[in-house]
Write a protein that holds these residues in place. Structure first.
Motif, mmCIF file in Angstrom:
data_model
loop_
_atom_site.group_PDB
_atom_site.id
_atom_site.type_symbol
_atom_site.label_atom_id
_atom_site.label_comp_id
_atom_site.label_asym_id
_atom_site.label_seq_id
_atom_site.Cartn_x
_atom_site.Cartn_y
_atom_site.Cartn_z
ATOM 1 N N TRP A 1 0.981 -1.175 0.202
ATOM 2 C CA TRP A 1 0.099 0.043 -0.061
ATOM 3 C C TRP A 1 0.777 1.307 -0.141
ATOM 4 O O TRP A 1 0.589 2.280 -0.838
ATOM 5 N N SER B 1 0.910 4.434 -2.719
ATOM 6 C CA SER B 1 0.245 5.720 -2.178
ATOM 7 C C SER B 1 1.560 6.460 -2.155
ATOM 8 O O SER B 1 0.961 7.929 -2.374
ATOM 9 N N SER C 1 -1.404 8.437 1.741
ATOM 10 C CA SER C 1 -2.206 7.823 2.653
ATOM 11 C C SER C 1 -1.584 6.720 3.579
ATOM 12 O O SER C 1 -0.601 6.154 3.043
ATOM 13 N N LEU D 1 -2.202 2.869 5.372
ATOM 14 C CA LEU D 1 -3.276 1.926 5.650
ATOM 15 C C LEU D 1 -3.549 1.854 7.144
ATOM 16 O O LEU D 1 -2.774 1.344 7.903
ATOM 17 N N TYR E 1 -6.521 7.664 3.806
ATOM 18 C CA TYR E 1 -7.251 6.209 3.719
ATOM 19 C C TYR E 1 -8.658 6.213 3.188
ATOM 20 O O TYR E 1 -8.946 5.443 2.267
#
Length: 331
Positions: free
Chosen positions: A216, A220, A224, A226, A306
């Motif tokens: 993630w 990103s 953002s 997680l 998120y």
């Protein structure tokens, strides 16, 4: 106002001391301890509360009178918050946003307690990059919830079409993943904790291919974070007992700290309270559960990013609209 300031200073001291490896002190109590019903989901989002519950049941000094209820069903938590049975609850972050919209601002998020808890596992299949998933069958829980949107986001960020380049087979509960390799040994499994740890313990040739939190972050680029679990409060309860809520946060932060530092004791409590089935499994899983405490402006910035990803994937995932600024307590 002086009391509120002192409580916030105390909260800051908890983490200042934790960063230095020093033992924290009990939370300063409000003028009168308040009876507080706390609902917690089984699994990673509930781990941070087990030490709080143990202290409350043992009659140890805490700021308020806590009754902690553990449940395995999201619907029970939603109902308890909606009808006022729950004053505070530990839930998935997208569920918190959904409740905020459903109740027209009837809940606020106090802190994030769980980061990413998902891992991509294989049983002998070698994967060196997310792009290698092309043509694979991926088993995952969480259709229409956090796991699905996390998976889609990471796949798309690596140039894969989730609807064409892979086959996603959703299961109803994470525990159903434990039998997947018996029927499909070449399948890839995206599992939450503690199921991921259980799978690796039970299957000698299995391995973790990817940590979805790391993947993630790559996609990103820092826009953002997680964040999968949080603690919320009913707005009406907060307005009636602001000092008690502030002192709860200190007690709760200490409970998370204990979970991070007393692994053996916390694992035993997880088994005792049904958060994780067995203490040996909990011992291995807890360090992988992303336990954290993020509040205030940092929480708003990171959680807001998120939830934006969730909203962009499907507005229904957060209740149809992004929460307004008043969703984020202390921000």
């Amino acid at each position: 106002m002086k009391k509120i300031v002192s409580l916030l200073l105390a909260l800051a001291m908890v983490f200042a001391l934790a960063a230095c490896g020093q033992k924290t002190e009990p939370a300063p109590a409000p003028a009168e301890p308040v009876d507080m019903n706390v609902y917690v989901l089984a699994g990673p989002t509930g781990i941070g509360a087990v030490n709080l519950r143990a202290k409350a049941e043992a009659g140890e000094a805490l700021a308020n009178n806590y009754t902690v209820t553990m449940t395995g069903a999201n619907d029970e938590v939603v109902a308890a918050v909606s009808n006022g049975d729950a004053d505070i609850a530990c839930v998935a972050t997208n569920l918190a946003a959904t409740l905020y919209n459903k109740t027209q601002g009837g809940v606020k998020v106090l802190a994030v307690n769980t980061l990413g808890v998902l891992s991509m596992l294989t049983n002998g299949t070698e994967l060196t990059a997310v792009a290698d998933l092309k043509g694979k069958t991926i088993y995952s829980p969480g259709q229409g919830a956090n796991p699905e949107y996390i998976l889609r986001y990471v796949l798309q960020g690596n140039g894969l079409d989730p609807d064409k380049d892979v086959t996603i087979q959703f299961v109803g509960e994470g525990s159903e993943l434990l039998s997947v390799w018996q029927s499909d040994p070449e399948a890839v499994i995206m599992a939450p904790q503690p199921v991921a740890t259980a799978l690796l313990m039970q299957n000698e040739g299995s391995a973790k291919a990817f940590d979805m939190t790391e993947e993630w972050n790559k996609v990103s680029g820092g826009d953002s974070t997680l964040m999968m679990g949080c603690v919320i409060v009913r707005t009406a309860f907060l307005e009636e007992h602001p000092e008690a809520v502030d002192s709860f946060l200190v007690d709760y932060a200490m409970s998370i700290e204990a979970a991070q530092t007393d692994l053996e004791g916390t694992a035993a409590l997880c088994e005792q309270y049904g958060i994780i089935p067995k203490a040996p499994l909990a011992m291995k899983a807890i360090p992988q559960c992303g336990l954290t405490y993020v509040a205030g402006a940092d929480m708003k910035a990171q959680l807001g990013g998120y939830l934006q990803v969730m909203f962009d994937a499907n507005p229904k995932s957060v209740g149809g609209a992004l929460p307004a600024d008043d969703f984020y307590y202390g921000a």
